[in-house]
Write a protein that holds these residues in place. Structure first.
Motif, PDB file in Angstrom:
ATOM      1  N   ARG A   1       0.845  -1.191   0.000  1.00  0.00           N
ATOM      2  CA  ARG A   1       0.000   0.000   0.000  1.00  0.00           C
ATOM      3  C   ARG A   1       0.875   1.234   0.000  1.00  0.00           C
ATOM      4  N   ILE A   2       0.334   2.328  -0.505  1.00  0.00           N
ATOM      5  CA  ILE A   2       1.036   3.603  -0.434  1.00  0.00           C
ATOM      6  C   ILE A   2       0.918   4.103   0.998  1.00  0.00           C
ATOM      7  N   GLU A   3       2.039   4.305   1.645  1.00  0.00           N
ATOM      8  CA  GLU A   3       2.030   4.773   3.030  1.00  0.00           C
ATOM      9  C   GLU A   3       2.422   6.243   3.146  1.00  0.00           C
ATOM     10  N   ALA A   4       3.070   6.769   2.105  1.00  0.00           N
ATOM     11  CA  ALA A   4       3.443   8.184   2.083  1.00  0.00           C
ATOM     12  C   ALA A   4       3.366   8.660   0.644  1.00  0.00           C
ATOM     13  N   HIS A   5       2.966   9.927   0.479  1.00  0.00           N
ATOM     14  CA  HIS A   5       2.835  10.505  -0.853  1.00  0.00           C
ATOM     15  C   HIS A   5       3.323  11.947  -0.784  1.00  0.00           C
ATOM     16  N   PRO A   6       4.053  12.421  -1.808  1.00  0.00           N
ATOM     17  CA  PRO A   6       4.606  13.776  -1.732  1.00  0.00           C
ATOM     18  C   PRO A   6       3.565  14.895  -1.792  1.00  0.00           C
ATOM     19  N   ILE A   7       2.367  14.602  -2.312  1.00  0.00           N
ATOM     20  CA  ILE A   7       1.347  15.645  -2.441  1.00  0.00           C
ATOM     21  C   ILE A   7       0.104  15.334  -1.609  1.00  0.00           C
ATOM     22  N   LEU A   8      -0.376  14.111  -1.705  1.00  0.00           N
ATOM     23  CA  LEU A   8      -1.603  13.727  -1.017  1.00  0.00           C
ATOM     24  C   LEU A   8      -1.319  13.293   0.406  1.00  0.00           C
ATOM     25  N   GLU A   9      -2.263  13.595   1.284  1.00  0.00           N
ATOM     26  CA  GLU A   9      -2.137  13.155   2.672  1.00  0.00           C
ATOM     27  C   GLU A   9      -2.685  11.739   2.795  1.00  0.00           C
ATOM     28  N   VAL A  10      -1.906  10.854   3.365  1.00  0.00           N
ATOM     29  CA  VAL A  10      -2.335   9.476   3.570  1.00  0.00           C
ATOM     30  C   VAL A  10      -2.650   9.319   5.051  1.00  0.00           C
ATOM     31  N   GLY A  11      -3.940   9.193   5.346  1.00  0.00           N
ATOM     32  CA  GLY A  11      -4.366   9.094   6.738  1.00  0.00           C
ATOM     33  C   GLY A  11      -4.321   7.663   7.248  1.00  0.00           C
ATOM     34  N   LYS A  12      -4.841   7.470   8.427  1.00  0.00           N
ATOM     35  CA  LYS A  12      -4.914   6.146   9.054  1.00  0.00           C
ATOM     36  C   LYS A  12      -6.374   5.747   9.170  1.00  0.00           C
ATOM     37  N   PRO A  13      -6.917   5.110   8.133  1.00  0.00           N
ATOM     38  CA  PRO A  13      -8.325   4.691   8.195  1.00  0.00           C
ATOM     39  C   PRO A  13      -8.535   3.513   9.145  1.00  0.00           C
ATOM     40  N   LYS A  14      -9.791   3.270   9.451  1.00  0.00           N
ATOM     41  CA  LYS A  14     -10.167   2.135  10.292  1.00  0.00           C
ATOM     42  C   LYS A  14      -9.790   0.830   9.577  1.00  0.00           C
ATOM     43  N   VAL A  15      -9.265  -0.120  10.335  1.00  0.00           N
ATOM     44  CA  VAL A  15      -8.872  -1.412   9.770  1.00  0.00           C
ATOM     45  C   VAL A  15     -10.014  -2.416   9.953  1.00  0.00           C
ATOM     46  N   LEU A  16     -10.358  -3.103   8.872  1.00  0.00           N
ATOM     47  CA  LEU A  16     -11.393  -4.134   8.895  1.00  0.00           C
ATOM     48  C   LEU A  16     -10.748  -5.500   8.689  1.00  0.00           C
ATOM     49  N   LYS A  17     -11.364  -6.528   9.221  1.00  0.00           N
ATOM     50  CA  LYS A  17     -10.924  -7.911   8.995  1.00  0.00           C
ATOM     51  C   LYS A  17     -11.887  -8.565   8.014  1.00  0.00           C
ATOM     52  N   PHE A  18     -11.326  -9.294   7.047  1.00  0.00           N
ATOM     53  CA  PHE A  18     -12.134 -10.094   6.144  1.00  0.00           C
ATOM     54  C   PHE A  18     -11.396 -11.395   5.898  1.00  0.00           C
ATOM     55  N   TYR A  19     -12.046 -12.340   5.241  1.00  0.00           N
ATOM     56  CA  TYR A  19     -11.460 -13.664   5.050  1.00  0.00           C
ATOM     57  C   TYR A  19     -11.364 -13.995   3.568  1.00  0.00           C
ATOM     58  N   PHE A  20     -10.174 -14.368   3.145  1.00  0.00           N
ATOM     59  CA  PHE A  20      -9.946 -14.792   1.772  1.00  0.00           C
ATOM     60  C   PHE A  20      -9.574 -16.266   1.794  1.00  0.00           C
ATOM     61  N   GLU A  21     -10.480 -17.085   1.303  1.00  0.00           N
ATOM     62  CA  GLU A  21     -10.295 -18.535   1.285  1.00  0.00           C
ATOM     63  C   GLU A  21      -9.848 -19.073   2.642  1.00  0.00           C
TER      64      GLU A  21
END
Length: 102
Positions: free
Chosen positions: A3-23
């Motif tokens: 994932r993009i964790e830092a960007h020179p122009i856009l602010e990357v916040g800390k959204p809520k983390v969800l759990k899901f299941y893949f197989e």
């Protein structure tokens, strides 16, 4: 994580983390993230296979092709590139055309 964790122009916040299941494997997604984006961030590139066993994955990202079709909470043919992740959601790869659900 891919994932993009830092960007020179856009602010990357800390959204809520969800759990899901893949197989059956527990994975994390950010609130407001699509299934496809969350899978790619967790290292999953193959979303299913065609009837002829060719791998399918993330392609158009706008819901117009059928490369990202997956089985979500038991429903086949869900476009994972435009469907948002929900807490506890169960996602599986789809082989072929999937099943018709009523």
């Amino acid at each position: 994580m891919r994932r993009i964790e830092a960007h020179p122009i856009l602010e990357v916040g800390k959204p809520k983390v969800l759990k899901f299941y893949f197989e059956g494997r527990e994975m994390e997604a950010f609130e407001g993230e699509t299934i496809a984006a969350a899978l790619v961030a967790n290292g999953v590139d193959v979303f299913g296979k065609t009837e002829h066993s060719k791998p399918r994955g993330f392609y158009c990202a706008i819901g117009k092709c059928s490369s990202c079709l997956m089985i979500v909470d038991g429903v086949a043919n869900v476009r994972s590139c435009i469907t948002l992740v929900k807490e506890g959601m169960k996602v599986r790869r789809q082989i072929g055309r999937g099943e018709v659900t009523w």
